[in-house]
Design an enzyme around this catalytic site. Sequence first.
Site: not given
Ligand code: APR
Ligand code: ZN
Length: 237
Positions: A112, A123, A139, A179, A181
């Site tokens: 990402h 450019c 730039c 970690g 969702s």
């Molecule tokens: N240890 C393990 N898991 C954790 C912890 C922790 N300390 N704290 C939070 N979590 C879990 C939450 O339970 C949740 O399921 O991490 C997850 C985070 O989920 P999101 O906030 O949805 O993040 P992510 O899955 O990385 O999102 C994906 O969405 O908005 C976009 O581009 C953005 O890359 C991101 C993508």
């Molecule tokens: Zn440029």
Amino acid sequence: MSKIKNIVVLTGAGISAESGIRTFRDTGGLWEDHSIEEVATPEGYAANPELVLGFYNARRAQLSSVEPNPAHTALSRLEKGLIGQGGYLTIVTQNVDDLHERGGAENVIHMHGELLSQWCRSCNHKFKSSESFTLQSQCPKCSAGGKVRPDIVWFGEMPYYMDTIEMSVTNCDLFVSIGTSGAVYPAAGYVQMARGLGKQTLEINLERSEGSHFFHETRLGKAGELVPAWVDEVLNG
Ligand code: APR
Ligand code: ZN
């Protein structure tokens, strides 16, 4: 689990949460304060580039005040350990922070994008910078003003390195999700790809992710505690 040589780890915001970086969808997450449409789409950027630059400037500035946590350093230990055993680790991260690298990991794929990378839309030049950007910023290559955007993959845009990631999943013995969702594709779909290819799968997360039922095993808890313990198991087992 039988002897594991090659591992793909997919990480999300949860692995950086204990370092003090906010996740997106948890209570208190970034998407409570900002709408995805406003700050994470090309349309949002076109409508209000200053707001979008400011959002990423703030997140970039935060990087200098946070440190990798035991989950990041454990993955770096796993990388070195697997290489020592003739295997390898591929870290596929959805995170735009640099904590995997600062934790010592080398083979990190930022699907990402990265807060520390900028992209000139005039450019096409990409360059590293930890500075803040305004509509006046130029730039460094073509000197165009107001054309530098964060090198972040927004909703509606194609994630980076998809071929490499799919090849890594194809060649792994074990796919591990940490970690995340499981709400955002294509990242959320890699577990199904891994299952289809007959790979072992493991999820480590604070709570069950949306695709939790696709994994052979789910371990619930903090990444900073569960990841180091899991890495010990892999390297000793
Ligand atoms: N240890 C393990 N898991 C954790 C912890 C922790 N300390 N704290 C939070 N979590 C879990 C939450 O339970 C949740 O399921 O991490 C997850 C985070 O989920 P999101 O906030 O949805 O993040 P992510 O899955 O990385 O999102 C994906 O969405 O908005 C976009 O581009 C953005 O890359 C991101 C993508
Ligand atoms: Zn440029």
